[in-house]
Write an enzyme that holds these catalytic residues in place. Structure first.
Site, short mmCIF file in Angstrom:
data_model
loop_
_atom_site.label_atom_id
_atom_site.label_comp_id
_atom_site.label_asym_id
_atom_site.label_seq_id
_atom_site.Cartn_x
_atom_site.Cartn_y
_atom_site.Cartn_z
N LYS A 22 0.86 -1.15 0.05
CA LYS A 22 0.13 -0.01 -0.09
C LYS A 22 0.61 1.25 0.15
CE LYS A 22 -1.85 1.85 4.16
NZ LYS A 22 -1.72 3.25 4.10
N ASN A 23 1.92 1.27 0.67
CA ASN A 23 2.70 2.58 0.91
C ASN A 23 3.59 2.65 -0.23
OD1 ASN A 23 1.63 3.04 3.38
ND2 ASN A 23 3.04 2.54 4.57
N CYS A 126 -5.24 13.61 13.19
CA CYS A 126 -5.27 12.06 12.80
C CYS A 126 -5.05 11.62 14.02
CB CYS A 126 -4.14 11.92 12.12
SG CYS A 126 -3.26 10.44 11.81
N ARG A 131 1.16 14.69 13.31
CA ARG A 131 1.73 14.42 11.86
C ARG A 131 1.67 15.81 11.09
NH1 ARG A 131 -0.53 8.56 10.25
NH2 ARG A 131 1.38 8.65 8.85
N ASP A 316 4.75 0.80 11.67
CA ASP A 316 3.57 0.23 11.42
C ASP A 316 3.39 -1.31 11.80
OD1 ASP A 316 3.00 2.47 10.15
OD2 ASP A 316 3.34 1.86 8.27
N ARG A 408 -8.71 -0.71 4.68
CA ARG A 408 -8.03 0.43 4.18
C ARG A 408 -6.47 -0.13 3.82
NH1 ARG A 408 -6.58 5.10 7.81
NH2 ARG A 408 -5.11 5.32 6.11
C1 UD1 Z 1 4.56 6.76 6.22
C2 UD1 Z 1 3.59 5.74 5.94
C3 UD1 Z 1 3.26 5.19 7.39
C4 UD1 Z 1 4.43 5.08 8.45
C5 UD1 Z 1 5.36 6.31 8.48
C6 UD1 Z 1 6.57 6.12 9.28
C7 UD1 Z 1 2.87 5.84 4.01
C8 UD1 Z 1 1.41 5.95 3.38
N1 UD1 Z 1 2.78 6.10 5.20
O1 UD1 Z 1 3.79 7.92 6.63
O2 UD1 Z 1 2.38 4.11 7.26
O3 UD1 Z 1 3.89 4.97 9.70
O4 UD1 Z 1 5.66 6.64 6.97
O5 UD1 Z 1 7.35 5.03 8.79
O6 UD1 Z 1 3.69 5.65 3.52
N2 UD1 Z 1 6.93 14.91 10.52
C9 UD1 Z 1 7.07 15.87 10.82
N3 UD1 Z 1 6.86 16.98 9.82
C10 UD1 Z 1 6.47 16.83 8.58
C11 UD1 Z 1 6.39 15.32 8.26
C12 UD1 Z 1 6.57 14.38 9.16
O7 UD1 Z 1 7.31 16.41 11.84
O8 UD1 Z 1 6.28 17.58 7.82
C13 UD1 Z 1 7.15 13.64 11.70
C14 UD1 Z 1 5.96 12.77 11.73
O9 UD1 Z 1 4.95 13.52 12.64
C15 UD1 Z 1 6.57 11.74 12.35
C16 UD1 Z 1 7.83 11.36 11.56
O10 UD1 Z 1 8.01 12.66 11.10
O11 UD1 Z 1 6.91 11.75 13.83
C17 UD1 Z 1 7.69 10.57 10.50
O12 UD1 Z 1 6.64 10.61 9.67
P1 UD1 Z 1 6.65 10.35 8.11
O13 UD1 Z 1 7.83 9.59 7.92
O14 UD1 Z 1 6.56 11.58 7.28
O15 UD1 Z 1 5.29 9.51 8.03
P2 UD1 Z 1 4.13 9.20 6.66
O16 UD1 Z 1 5.01 9.60 5.52
O17 UD1 Z 1 3.15 10.38 6.90
#
Ligand code: UD1
Length: 429
Positions: A22-23, A126, A131, A316, A408
């Site tokens: 999915k990711n 969320c 996030r 995850d 999902r």
């Molecule tokens: C993706 C995955 C999700 C997984 C996560 C971490 C998909 C669709 N989703 O989510 O399943 O749990 O990676 O492996 O691929 N952060 C910030 N600022 C930002 C963006 C992120 O502070 O602008 C923080 C987040 O709050 C979190 C960390 O960075 O603490 C990692 O998040 P991120 O790797 O970006 O997660 P996603 O890409 O949303």
């Protein structure tokens, strides 16, 4: 609303086919916005999130055809999507759609890179933490975008196109890395992405972009180089197998005991997880067909683990591991460092008889002899599936409510488990 009913206590034996990730699928579908030619994706899982993203892309004018099954294919072979963003009719992604799936925010990068502008709603709250998207916006800013935040929308503009630059993430972010890659692919000049996410899904997206004519090197390491190109072409790409689904079923087998082949699984995508399961007393063997997971006789040994970005133990799979450790022969400790509030499953596991104490980002799980079935519900995808794992080993019936979370991210979960002997069924309505 559908529910899943499980009568615990059956061992799992047989074969579980692993679907496409999915990711990886979500960012790959979004990458189709970068070209006016057709992107063909094979091995796409049949998931509610994929269907929702189809709708979201449709709103931008993207045309998606779903290929039919070919002779010899089973019901588990993924779909083939033919995705054409020949005409982008709208560069706005509205709140109603983005709020339903966070990853859809990532459309901001290809829309901006190709069309010079994008207006995308902030994803909003969320269930598993705040996030934010600040790092995604920072990446676009480093490539010369003008960013404005207005009434809940991020408006990004680059009238004369994006310019290559240096993006150094202060924190590893998967979404930030996808966004940076897609934007830099069509920027003028070269971009360096430092402290990039090394997740296999990032590498899969980079591979696909390279097939489309991008010039990306270093994906899978923390330093990625992108030489921007003027345009990208169509391509055909097969989505890699889902490592989170693989790890989830591995933990289900570890929980119930038995012997299951996880067909098409690639062990190198989750070495940290298999190492941990081996420490817990589970047999894990790579075969030509996938990965065999077995636990016969021996009990589950407790573990200590901290979630971290790839190649560390994935957040995850944290909830699923916690479910498994509720039956361990001793005390386990799980520390969650990626998302705050990602312990929504704890209270529900406790309802099934688990002994878990929370202290900030650390959970202490004291293994118990038996769990007992109860009605439960979950607030997110991974939490829901952790309840299924616990239920498979609980005495009596467990009813998992709010199954739409499972749909999902898990394709035909109840069919896959039932085929291996689980007493599990979906009840509609
Ligand atoms: C993706 C995955 C999700 C997984 C996560 C971490 C998909 C669709 N989703 O989510 O399943 O749990 O990676 O492996 O691929 N952060 C910030 N600022 C930002 C963006 C992120 O502070 O602008 C923080 C987040 O709050 C979190 C960390 O960075 O603490 C990692 O998040 P991120 O790797 O970006 O997660 P996603 O890409 O949303």
């Amino acid at each position: 609303m559908d529910r899943i009913c499980i009568n615990g206590g059956q061992r799992l034996n047989g074969t579980i086919p692993i679907s496409g990730a999915k990711n990886a699928t979500l960012p790959l579908m979004i990458a189709s916005l970068l070209t006016d030619q057709t992107l063909i994706l094979d091995n796409v899982p049949r998931l509610a999130d994929v269907a929702l993203l189809q709708r979201i892309l449709g709103n931008h004018g993207v045309d998606i055809m779903v290929g039919g099954k070919r002779p010899g294919e089973t019901q588990y072979d993924g779909q083939t999507l033919h995705i054409s963003a020949a005409n982008i009719i709208d560069t706005t992604a509205p709140y109603e759609l983005v709020s339903r799936m966070r990853a859809s925010f990532w459309v901001i990068a290809p829309l901006l890179a190709r069309m010079g502008e994008a207006k995308v709603s902030m994803p909003g709250g969320c269930a598993i933490g705040t996030r934010p998207v600040d790092l995604l916006i920072m990446a676009l800013d480093c490539l010369g975008a003008e960013i404005e935040i207005d009434r809940g929308y991020v408006i990004a503009r680059a009238r004369n196109g994006l310019k290559g630059g240096r993006i150094s993430f202060p924190k590893v972010t998967v979404g930030g890395t996808h966004t940076a890659l897609m934007a830099a692919a069509l920027a003028r000049g070269s971009t360096v992405i430092e402290n990039a996410a090394r997740e296999p899904e990032v590498t899969d997206v980079a591979d696909c972009l390279n097939k489309m004519g991008a010039r990306i090197s270093g994906a899978g390491t923390s330093r990625i180089l992108v030489e921007g190109v003027a345009r990208l072409n169509g391509a055909r790409h097969r989505v890699l197998p889902d490592r989170i689904e693989t790890g989830t079923y591995a933990m289900a087998v570890a929980m119930t005991g038995g012997d299951v082949l996880l067909e098409n699984a690639r062990p190198e995508l989750l070495q940290s997880v298999f190492d941990l399961l081996a420490r817990a007393g589970v047999e894990v063997t790579s075969t030509n067909a996938g990965v065999r997971v077995a636990r016969n006789g021996a009990g589950i040994a407790p573990v200590e683990v901290t979630t971290s970005p790839f190649p560390g133990f994935p957040t995850d799979l944290q909830a699923q591991l916690m479910a498994l450790m509720t039956r361990a022969m001793g005390t386990s400790r799980i520390t969650e460092t990626i998302f705050e509030n990602r312990f929504m499953h704890v209270q529900e596991l406790v309802r099934l008889g688990a002994h878990i104490q929370l202290d900030g980002e650390c959970a202490t799980i004291e293994g118990v002899e038996r769990l007992k079935g109860a009605p439960v519900m979950a607030t997110d995808l991974r939490a829901s599936v952790s309840l299924v794992i616990a239920a498979l080993a609980a005495e009596g019936e467990t009813v998992v409510n709010r199954v739409y979370h499972l749909d999902r991210g898990f394709e035909r979960l109840e069919d896959k488990l039932a085929a291996c002997g689980a007493a599990i069924e979906r009840v509609s309505g």
